[in-house]
Scaffold this active site. Structure first.
Site, PDB file in Angstrom:
ATOM      1  N   ASN A   8      -3.326   1.191  -4.225  1.00 37.62           N
ATOM      2  CA  ASN A   8      -3.397   1.675  -5.598  1.00 37.62           C
ATOM      3  C   ASN A   8      -3.172   0.478  -6.521  1.00 37.62           C
ATOM      4  O   ASN A   8      -2.047   0.015  -6.674  1.00 37.62           O
ATOM      5  CB  ASN A   8      -2.318   2.757  -5.807  1.00 37.62           C
ATOM      6  N   TRP A   9      -4.286   0.000  -7.108  1.00 41.40           N
ATOM      7  CA  TRP A   9      -4.169  -1.215  -7.927  1.00 41.40           C
ATOM      8  C   TRP A   9      -3.764  -0.924  -9.368  1.00 41.40           C
ATOM      9  O   TRP A   9      -3.691  -1.830 -10.190  1.00 41.40           O
ATOM     10  CB  TRP A   9      -5.495  -2.008  -7.872  1.00 41.40           C
ATOM     11  N   LYS A  10      -3.571   0.347  -9.677  1.00 38.26           N
ATOM     12  CA  LYS A  10      -3.104   0.757 -11.014  1.00 38.26           C
ATOM     13  C   LYS A  10      -3.905   0.047 -12.105  1.00 38.26           C
ATOM     14  O   LYS A  10      -5.098  -0.196 -11.932  1.00 38.26           O
ATOM     15  CB  LYS A  10      -1.594   0.498 -11.130  1.00 38.26           C
ATOM     16  N   HIS A 110      -0.369  11.346 -10.061  1.00 39.89           N
ATOM     17  CA  HIS A 110       0.564  10.233  -9.835  1.00 39.89           C
ATOM     18  C   HIS A 110       1.711  10.311 -10.848  1.00 39.89           C
ATOM     19  O   HIS A 110       1.505  10.674 -12.005  1.00 39.89           O
ATOM     20  CB  HIS A 110      -0.178   8.900  -9.960  1.00 39.89           C
ATOM     21  N   GLU A 182       5.926  10.540  -2.959  1.00 45.61           N
ATOM     22  CA  GLU A 182       6.315   9.310  -3.647  1.00 45.61           C
ATOM     23  C   GLU A 182       7.551   9.565  -4.510  1.00 45.61           C
ATOM     24  O   GLU A 182       7.430  10.042  -5.651  1.00 45.61           O
ATOM     25  CB  GLU A 182       5.179   8.827  -4.554  1.00 45.61           C
ATOM     26  N   GLY A 188       7.597   0.891  -7.396  1.00 47.45           N
ATOM     27  CA  GLY A 188       7.534  -0.283  -8.248  1.00 47.45           C
ATOM     28  C   GLY A 188       8.494  -1.411  -7.929  1.00 47.45           C
ATOM     29  O   GLY A 188       8.589  -2.369  -8.683  1.00 47.45           O
ATOM     30  N   SER A 231       7.282   1.338  -3.003  1.00 48.23           N
ATOM     31  CA  SER A 231       7.799   0.033  -2.563  1.00 48.23           C
ATOM     32  C   SER A 231       7.530  -0.294  -1.089  1.00 48.23           C
ATOM     33  O   SER A 231       8.320  -1.015  -0.475  1.00 48.23           O
ATOM     34  CB  SER A 231       9.308  -0.074  -2.835  1.00 48.23           C
ATOM     35  N   GLY A 252       1.237   0.200  -3.833  1.00 49.55           N
ATOM     36  CA  GLY A 252       0.938  -0.422  -5.114  1.00 49.55           C
ATOM     37  C   GLY A 252       1.121  -1.929  -5.032  1.00 49.55           C
ATOM     38  O   GLY A 252       0.218  -2.668  -4.619  1.00 49.55           O
TER      39      GLY A 252
HETATM   40  P1  PGA Z   1       4.548   0.582  -5.300  1.00 47.30           P
HETATM   41  O1  PGA Z   1       3.597   1.700  -5.928  1.00 47.30           O
HETATM   42  O2  PGA Z   1       4.075   0.299  -3.918  1.00 47.30           O
HETATM   43  O3  PGA Z   1       4.405  -0.610  -6.212  1.00 47.30           O
HETATM   44  O4  PGA Z   1       5.928   1.135  -5.322  1.00 47.30           O
HETATM   45  C1  PGA Z   1       3.220   2.815  -5.186  1.00 47.30           C
HETATM   46  C2  PGA Z   1       2.523   3.829  -6.057  1.00 47.30           C
HETATM   47  O5  PGA Z   1       2.882   3.969  -7.242  1.00 47.30           O
HETATM   48  O6  PGA Z   1       1.590   4.499  -5.613  1.00 47.30           O
END
Ligand code: PGA
Length: 269
Positions: A8-10, A110, A182, A188, A231, A252
């Site tokens: 997930n590259w947001k 999300h 999640e 994050g 994470s 992410g």
């Molecule tokens: P993260 O994000 O791996 O940076 O915690 C995961 C997500 O929000 O899907």
């Protein structure tokens, strides 16, 4: 069941950065030893037997990434969808547009959208319906906040989110659903230590048991994957994916670094 790794590259990479990162990942995973009539013959495809790999870039990068991953076995996903198929909805994107851009999967609900755009379970429910109707595989995200966890409400929060999102959703025999557990507080990397894999597995088990209210055991076993996100890094991905109820990861931060992401892919067996 085959595992799934979803990047997930947001809103973190532009088009050029997305192209560069996709090429790095592809060039490592797919050895282009032969080209026959423009079709890539994938020689090094051992990872494909173990897992499905999905990249979710921003909307504007989808079409470009589609070209790079054509014939590689790497799939494309979108980070969101709208709940109508056509109409005067400025800024929104429907299932057929996403399919045309190359998406096979779509992330729905999300926690960042729930927080910043006030998305609700009801919206997730409507988006799920359209995703199924449009032939996309939904990745439904659910998870508790830190406060909810402190108040020991994790189970009831995730069960409520799950059942609300799936209300009156009829999933056909040939359709798939992915549910990403999640915990909001673990997303994050900023929140400090991530959740213990065993605790994430317990939530995945609760999700699985709750699904029995809606679907048969056989359908759950064959058509629904429960994955973990929050994470996940190259250091702990394997310990999450080794849990009995966790069938993949939504990643992410660690998916933005080709080296770390490739380490994760190669650690899965
Ligand atoms: P993260 O994000 O791996 O940076 O915690 C995961 C997500 O929000 O899907």
């Amino acid at each position: 069941m085959k595992k799934i790794i979803i990047a997930n590259w947001k809103m973190k990479l532009g088009i050029k950065e997305s192209i560069d990162l996709t090429k790095k990942i592809k060039n490592d995973l797919i050895k282009q030893d032969a080209k026959i009539y423009d079709k890539i013959l994938a020689i090094n495809d051992k990872w494909k037997k173990r897992l499905d790999l999905v990249i979710c870039p921003s909307f504007v990068s989808l079409s470009e990434i589609k070209k790079i991953i054509a014939n590689t076995g790497i799939y494309l996903g979108s980070q969101d969808i709208f709940w109508e198929e056509k109409g005067a909805y400025t800024g929104e994107i429907c299932a057929s547009m996403l399919k045309e851009a190359g998406a096979k999967y779509v992330i729905i609900g999300h926690s960042e959208r729930r927080k910043h755009l006030k998305e609700t379970d009801e919206m997730a429910n409507k988006k799920l319906k359209l995703a199924f109707e449009g032939g996309l595989i939904p990745i439904l995200c659910i998870g508790e906040t830190f406060e909810e966890r402190k108040e020991e409400r994790t189970d009831c929060v995730i069960i409520k989110q799950l059942l609300n999102a799936l209300e009156n959703i009829d999933i056909k025999k040939d359709k798939e659903l992915i549910i990403a557990y999640e915990p909001v507080w673990a997303i994050g990397f900023k929140a400090g230590k991530a959740i213990e894999p065993a605790e994430a597995d317990l939530s995945a088990k609760i999700i699985k048991n709750s699904l029995l209210n809606l679907f048969s055991q056989k359908f759950i076993d064959n058509n629904i994957k429960i994955i973990y996100g929050g994470s996940v890094s190259e250091k702990d991905a394997k310990s999450f994916l080794d849990q009995p109820n966790i069938c993949g990861a939504l990643i992410g931060t660690a998916s933005l670094d080709a080296e770390k992401f490739l380490k994760i892919i190669k650690s899965i067996n």
